[in-house]
Design a protein around this motif. Sequence first.
Motif, mmCIF file in Angstrom:
data_model
loop_
_atom_site.group_PDB
_atom_site.id
_atom_site.type_symbol
_atom_site.label_atom_id
_atom_site.label_comp_id
_atom_site.label_asym_id
_atom_site.label_seq_id
_atom_site.Cartn_x
_atom_site.Cartn_y
_atom_site.Cartn_z
ATOM 1 N N SER A 202 37.356 8.179 11.312
ATOM 2 C CA SER A 202 37.658 8.543 9.924
ATOM 3 C C SER A 202 36.542 9.365 9.288
ATOM 4 C CB SER A 202 37.902 7.287 9.079
ATOM 5 O OG SER A 202 36.728 6.488 9.023
ATOM 6 N N ARG A 203 35.499 9.649 10.079
ATOM 7 C CA ARG A 203 34.351 10.426 9.599
ATOM 8 C C ARG A 203 33.794 9.822 8.319
ATOM 9 N NH1 ARG A 203 36.239 16.591 9.673
ATOM 10 N NH2 ARG A 203 34.068 16.909 9.075
ATOM 11 N N SER A 204 33.556 8.503 8.373
ATOM 12 C CA SER A 204 33.039 7.790 7.215
ATOM 13 C C SER A 204 31.802 6.991 7.610
ATOM 14 C CB SER A 204 34.112 6.854 6.643
ATOM 15 O OG SER A 204 34.474 5.870 7.605
ATOM 16 N N ALA A 205 31.006 6.637 6.619
ATOM 17 C CA ALA A 205 29.806 5.838 6.843
ATOM 18 C C ALA A 205 29.626 4.877 5.684
ATOM 19 C CB ALA A 205 28.584 6.730 6.993
ATOM 20 N N GLU A 206 29.057 3.724 5.987
ATOM 21 C CA GLU A 206 28.775 2.711 4.981
ATOM 22 C C GLU A 206 27.324 2.279 5.167
ATOM 23 O OE1 GLU A 206 30.985 -1.324 3.244
ATOM 24 O OE2 GLU A 206 31.500 -0.524 5.216
ATOM 25 N N VAL A 207 26.559 2.240 4.078
ATOM 26 C CA VAL A 207 25.128 1.965 4.137
ATOM 27 C C VAL A 207 24.813 0.768 3.250
ATOM 28 C CG1 VAL A 207 22.805 2.890 3.792
ATOM 29 C CG2 VAL A 207 24.690 4.437 4.420
ATOM 30 N N PHE A 208 24.064 -0.181 3.792
ATOM 31 C CA PHE A 208 23.549 -1.290 2.991
ATOM 32 C C PHE A 208 22.048 -1.070 2.842
ATOM 33 C CE2 PHE A 208 21.328 -5.336 2.744
ATOM 34 C CZ PHE A 208 21.904 -5.874 1.607
ATOM 35 N N VAL A 209 21.585 -0.965 1.593
ATOM 36 C CA VAL A 209 20.168 -0.735 1.320
ATOM 37 C C VAL A 209 19.507 -2.056 0.971
ATOM 38 C CG1 VAL A 209 18.496 0.462 -0.129
ATOM 39 C CG2 VAL A 209 20.619 1.612 0.529
ATOM 40 N N ASN A 210 18.612 -2.502 1.836
ATOM 41 C CA ASN A 210 17.899 -3.756 1.601
ATOM 42 C C ASN A 210 16.684 -3.545 0.713
ATOM 43 O OD1 ASN A 210 17.814 -6.582 2.097
ATOM 44 N ND2 ASN A 210 16.106 -6.274 3.495
ATOM 45 N N GLN A 211 16.075 -2.374 0.812
ATOM 46 C CA GLN A 211 14.948 -2.003 -0.038
ATOM 47 C C GLN A 211 15.029 -0.519 -0.330
ATOM 48 O OE1 GLN A 211 10.595 -3.098 0.756
ATOM 49 N NE2 GLN A 211 10.547 -0.905 1.182
ATOM 50 N N GLY B 298 25.476 15.332 8.741
ATOM 51 C CA GLY B 298 25.993 15.041 10.073
ATOM 52 C C GLY B 298 27.512 15.041 10.162
ATOM 53 N N GLY B 299 28.196 15.290 9.039
ATOM 54 C CA GLY B 299 29.655 15.422 9.068
ATOM 55 C C GLY B 299 30.432 14.300 8.434
ATOM 56 N N ALA B 300 29.764 13.308 7.832
ATOM 57 C CA ALA B 300 30.495 12.216 7.178
ATOM 58 C C ALA B 300 31.231 12.762 5.951
ATOM 59 C CB ALA B 300 29.543 11.104 6.769
ATOM 60 N N ASN C 205 17.198 11.252 1.155
ATOM 61 C CA ASN C 205 17.134 11.967 2.436
ATOM 62 C C ASN C 205 17.928 11.242 3.514
ATOM 63 O OD1 ASN C 205 15.513 13.995 1.405
ATOM 64 N ND2 ASN C 205 13.603 12.959 1.956
ATOM 65 N N ILE C 206 17.849 9.919 3.522
ATOM 66 C CA ILE C 206 18.587 9.135 4.519
ATOM 67 C C ILE C 206 20.083 9.365 4.374
ATOM 68 C CG2 ILE C 206 19.227 6.761 5.123
ATOM 69 C CD1 ILE C 206 16.266 6.047 4.501
ATOM 70 N N VAL C 207 20.569 9.317 3.154
ATOM 71 C CA VAL C 207 21.997 9.485 2.913
ATOM 72 C C VAL C 207 22.420 10.937 3.165
ATOM 73 C CG1 VAL C 207 23.803 9.332 1.177
ATOM 74 C CG2 VAL C 207 22.055 7.557 1.301
ATOM 75 N N LYS C 208 21.572 11.874 2.790
ATOM 76 C CA LYS C 208 21.895 13.280 3.007
ATOM 77 C C LYS C 208 22.033 13.598 4.494
ATOM 78 C CE LYS C 208 20.591 17.922 1.469
ATOM 79 N NZ LYS C 208 20.781 18.576 2.763
#
Length: 290
Positions: A181-190, A205-207, A197-200
């Motif tokens: 589905s060309r999707s991503a899910e991120v959990f930020v602990n800190q 990368g194509g998400a 930059n991490i999300v970009k």
Amino acid sequence: GQHLSLVAERDGNVIGHNAIVRDRWAFVRHPGNPHHAFEMGRAMVSPTERGHGVGGELARRRHDIVTERYHPVALYSDCATGHDVSTRALLQVGYQPLGLLLGIWNDTFAMGQRESALVMAAIQSAQPSETRSVFIPDDVEPLARAVYTAQGISRHITTTPADQITWPEETHFFVRQNLLSRSAEVFVNQVGSNVANIVKNLIDGGAQSVVVHVKTNSTSVHFAYAQLSALGFLPGLVWPEFGVDDKGEPYDVLSLQYLSQEARQGFLASRIKAPAGAAELIRDQVLRFL
């Protein structure tokens, strides 16, 4: 196992199904309790049996089974918004909306379009009367208040960001990606200074769809919100009792969402259906950011 299926039969024929699914974020929500939350999903009813309460009865049985067996803090379900049948069935057994995730799936039935999800949850906090403080960006406050009111949960909301703070250089995070589905899910602990930059990197990368969960027990949520808003992220969910930190303290999260320009072209806001009441109100609170 990862799934527990419930099947409805009539005269030896299968007429309905739903399932209890192990939570995809169990390893970060509460490392000492894998039963902190469960996802409710995989619901379907035979076309000839729809309108007779089969889906509602399956939802009720499923809720009772998982509650009695595991005593979770949260039960949740991502309800497709092309129709509101699943949402109505969950409302009948006490679930309330947390927010709306836009275009997170490829639509199985409409090629080139993306399906959205109204996230429903039954929050069964061990400390339901506790009023904790949470940090919520000012323009997200109406959404947060609507969610907390629907869930019957009390929070003291602070919308004013702290004075200038030097954030840690590194962001501590976990990523789950779905290449189909060309999707991503991120959990930020800190939250660190490099969170954007991490999300970009995921976007580059194509998400096409990215959801980022940020804890609201720290003023760092204001920094993360400002950084991700600059990348085009919008509010999606406010999730009470999302997890428990390493000190045993429960926390909520604010979930922010991004849709690429390509995904937005296949996204139809007119297909986002929600029953009147809290579900419709919270849906509209998210759509106003478009």
